[in-house]
Motif scaffolding. Structure first.
Motif, PDB file in Angstrom:
ATOM      1  N   LEU A  62       0.816  -1.219   0.000  1.00 39.29           N
ATOM      2  CA  LEU A  62       0.000   0.000   0.000  1.00 39.29           C
ATOM      3  C   LEU A  62       0.845   1.262   0.000  1.00 39.29           C
ATOM      4  CD1 LEU A  62      -2.599  -1.097   2.723  1.00 39.29           C
ATOM      5  CD2 LEU A  62      -2.943  -1.073   0.254  1.00 39.29           C
ATOM      6  N   SER A  63       2.151   1.106  -0.202  1.00 43.35           N
ATOM      7  CA  SER A  63       3.063   2.237  -0.052  1.00 43.35           C
ATOM      8  C   SER A  63       2.802   3.355  -1.051  1.00 43.35           C
ATOM      9  CB  SER A  63       4.517   1.754  -0.178  1.00 43.35           C
ATOM     10  OG  SER A  63       4.733   1.154  -1.449  1.00 43.35           O
ATOM     11  N   GLN A  64       2.131   3.050  -2.160  1.00 43.80           N
ATOM     12  CA  GLN A  64       1.896   4.088  -3.163  1.00 43.80           C
ATOM     13  C   GLN A  64       0.770   5.032  -2.741  1.00 43.80           C
ATOM     14  OE1 GLN A  64       0.900   1.020  -3.436  1.00 43.80           O
ATOM     15  NE2 GLN A  64      -1.185   0.968  -4.208  1.00 43.80           N
ATOM     16  N   ARG A  65      -0.088   4.615  -1.815  1.00 40.35           N
ATOM     17  CA  ARG A  65      -1.224   5.463  -1.443  1.00 40.35           C
ATOM     18  C   ARG A  65      -0.778   6.778  -0.785  1.00 40.35           C
ATOM     19  NH1 ARG A  65      -6.535   3.225  -1.658  1.00 40.35           N
ATOM     20  NH2 ARG A  65      -6.514   2.129  -3.647  1.00 40.35           N
ATOM     21  N   SER A  72      -1.644  14.688  -4.670  1.00 37.45           N
ATOM     22  CA  SER A  72      -2.961  15.324  -4.812  1.00 37.45           C
ATOM     23  C   SER A  72      -3.029  16.620  -4.017  1.00 37.45           C
ATOM     24  CB  SER A  72      -4.059  14.374  -4.346  1.00 37.45           C
ATOM     25  OG  SER A  72      -4.133  13.229  -5.179  1.00 37.45           O
ATOM     26  N   LEU A  73      -2.495  16.602  -2.802  1.00 39.48           N
ATOM     27  CA  LEU A  73      -2.510  17.817  -1.980  1.00 39.48           C
ATOM     28  C   LEU A  73      -1.578  18.881  -2.539  1.00 39.48           C
ATOM     29  CD1 LEU A  73      -2.617  16.211   1.588  1.00 39.48           C
ATOM     30  CD2 LEU A  73      -4.466  17.436   0.431  1.00 39.48           C
ATOM     31  N   ARG A  74      -0.474  18.459  -3.144  1.00 36.17           N
ATOM     32  CA  ARG A  74       0.422  19.417  -3.806  1.00 36.17           C
ATOM     33  C   ARG A  74      -0.294  20.082  -4.983  1.00 36.17           C
ATOM     34  NH1 ARG A  74       5.459  16.340  -5.709  1.00 36.17           N
ATOM     35  NH2 ARG A  74       6.120  18.430  -6.354  1.00 36.17           N
ATOM     36  N   VAL A  75      -1.019  19.300  -5.759  1.00 37.56           N
ATOM     37  CA  VAL A  75      -1.803  19.845  -6.872  1.00 37.56           C
ATOM     38  C   VAL A  75      -2.835  20.837  -6.351  1.00 37.56           C
ATOM     39  CG1 VAL A  75      -3.594  19.256  -8.561  1.00 37.56           C
ATOM     40  CG2 VAL A  75      -1.472  17.925  -8.477  1.00 37.56           C
ATOM     41  N   GLN A 118      -7.188  13.012   2.674  1.00 34.79           N
ATOM     42  CA  GLN A 118      -6.864  12.817   1.265  1.00 34.79           C
ATOM     43  C   GLN A 118      -6.682  11.344   0.952  1.00 34.79           C
ATOM     44  OE1 GLN A 118      -6.839  15.333  -1.163  1.00 34.79           O
ATOM     45  NE2 GLN A 118      -6.817  13.518  -2.494  1.00 34.79           N
ATOM     46  N   LEU A 119      -6.218  10.552   1.927  1.00 33.88           N
ATOM     47  CA  LEU A 119      -6.123   9.104   1.725  1.00 33.88           C
ATOM     48  C   LEU A 119      -7.485   8.505   1.407  1.00 33.88           C
ATOM     49  CD1 LEU A 119      -3.594   8.185   4.546  1.00 33.88           C
ATOM     50  CD2 LEU A 119      -3.230   7.856   2.100  1.00 33.88           C
TER      51      LEU A 119
END
Length: 348
Positions: A62-65, A72-75, A118-119
């Motif tokens: 699950l490390s990619q989550r 997403s938060l950076r965007v 965000q997760l």
């Protein structure tokens, strides 16, 4: 004369990593206390480093989550300039990919406190049947995934909203009080010439979280080493001091290889970095780490195995066991061991 051709002697600089706050009275020192006048910028940390610092870990599968949530938060903050989380339901794959392509180092900042929520937004899937639209990131929440990992998401949220970690990442308002990002402090210190400087990094904010302190120490040492490797023209001699180092080292050899303490010991000499560690017993340090030291100050040891584990060639255990407070043996490469006096500093 140093390697720059400057006739003045090379300045003496030191960085003290202080997990307990004991070195705040060190003379002629500038002290930055994490959570007080200094903070960590979450955007400088990778997702795995952030998990280490928080003490919350996703499994390898699950490390990619967390990486996806951070992007997403950076965007959301840097490109869309909007508060809150980035909703992914019914968002075009192509449009989102275009936004990701615009991210670069200047857009590293994000709202770390929103990471748990965000997760949840990352857990989106197409509809299970028609009219499923695979050109979208998702059309509904993956309620099963969210339910199965709710405990981990909750742990993330609780750690980020605790007082110590809110101060660590500077997510709490502090009108009238300035804080400086710790990576910036280190960069300025490493690259400005001055005589007899000492920088104390006080990490006592997390005194009750030794594992997290260890992760921050490893991270800061990697910052120091990477700064030196990236700036060959500015390698003024710097000594780094870490007290009670055994508390902050991983026991696993593979983890040790990626730890900043080990990396500075192994690579620091070539970039004018010296690292001094103290520990109650050499047996508390991994064998691979003990072999990296050229100079040792050995105080009283009470077990023959403690002396035997050191690559010193010393065999007179009785003399070492009989040492009293303020006396030690100094061991240096290719020189005979000699007894020395170690005086407590006046400020202690």
């Amino acid at each position: 004369m140093d390697g720059t051709g400057d006739p003045r002697p090379a300045p003496t600089s030191a960085i003290v990593l202080d997990p307990t706050g004991e070195y705040g009275q060190l003379p002629n020192a500038v002290t930055y206390r994490l959570g007080d006048n200094a903070y960590l910028e979450a955007g400088r940390l990778t997702a795995s480093q952030l998990q280490e610092v928080l003490g919350v870990h996703f499994s390898a599968t699950l490390s990619q989550r967390p990486d996806q949530a951070i992007n997403s938060l950076r965007v959301q903050r840097n490109l869309r300039h909007q508060p809150g989380t980035l909703t992914k339901i019914n968002r075009s794959v192509d449009d989102y990919q275009e936004l990701l392509n615009q991210l670069s180092s200047w857009a590293s900042d994000y709202a770390v406190s929103l990471l748990p929520q965000q997760l949840v937004e990352e857990a989106v899937v197409p509809l299970a049947s028609s009219p499923a639209d695979y050109s979208l990131l998702g059309q509904e929440y993956d309620y099963g995934w969210i339910r199965n990992h709710w405990g981990l998401i909750t742990a993330f949220r609780e750690r980020l909203t605790s007082g110590a970690f809110r101060q660590l990442f500077d997510t709490v308002d502090h009108p009238g009080r300035a804080k400086t990002e710790l990576g910036f402090v280190l960069t300025m210190f490493l690259n400005q010439r001055a005589q007899h400087r000492t920088l104390v990094i006080d990490l006592s904010l997390l005194k009750g979280f030794e594992q997290q302190q260890g992760a921050i120490i490893s991270y800061l040492l990697k910052l120091i080493l990477n700064d030196r490797l990236a700036n060959p023209a500015s390698r003024l001699p710097v000594k780094i001091v870490l007290d009670e180092a055994h508390r902050y080292l991983p026991g696993d050899n593979q983890q040790l290889t990626h730890n900043g303490i080990f990396q500075v010991l192994r690579e620091g000499r070539k970039v004018n970095l010296q690292l001094a560690l103290t520990t109650q017993s050499p047996l508390d340090l991994p064998e691979r780490l003990r072999s990296q030291f050229g100079t040792m100050i050995i105080h009283r040891l009470l077990a023959p195995t403690e002396l035997a584990c050191l690559p010193t060639g010393l065999t007179f255990f009785a003399e070492v066991a009989a040492l009293t407070t303020g006396h030690a043996y100094l061991v240096r490469p290719e020189q005979p061991a000699c007894q020395v006096d170690v005086q407590a500093p006046r400020w202690w």
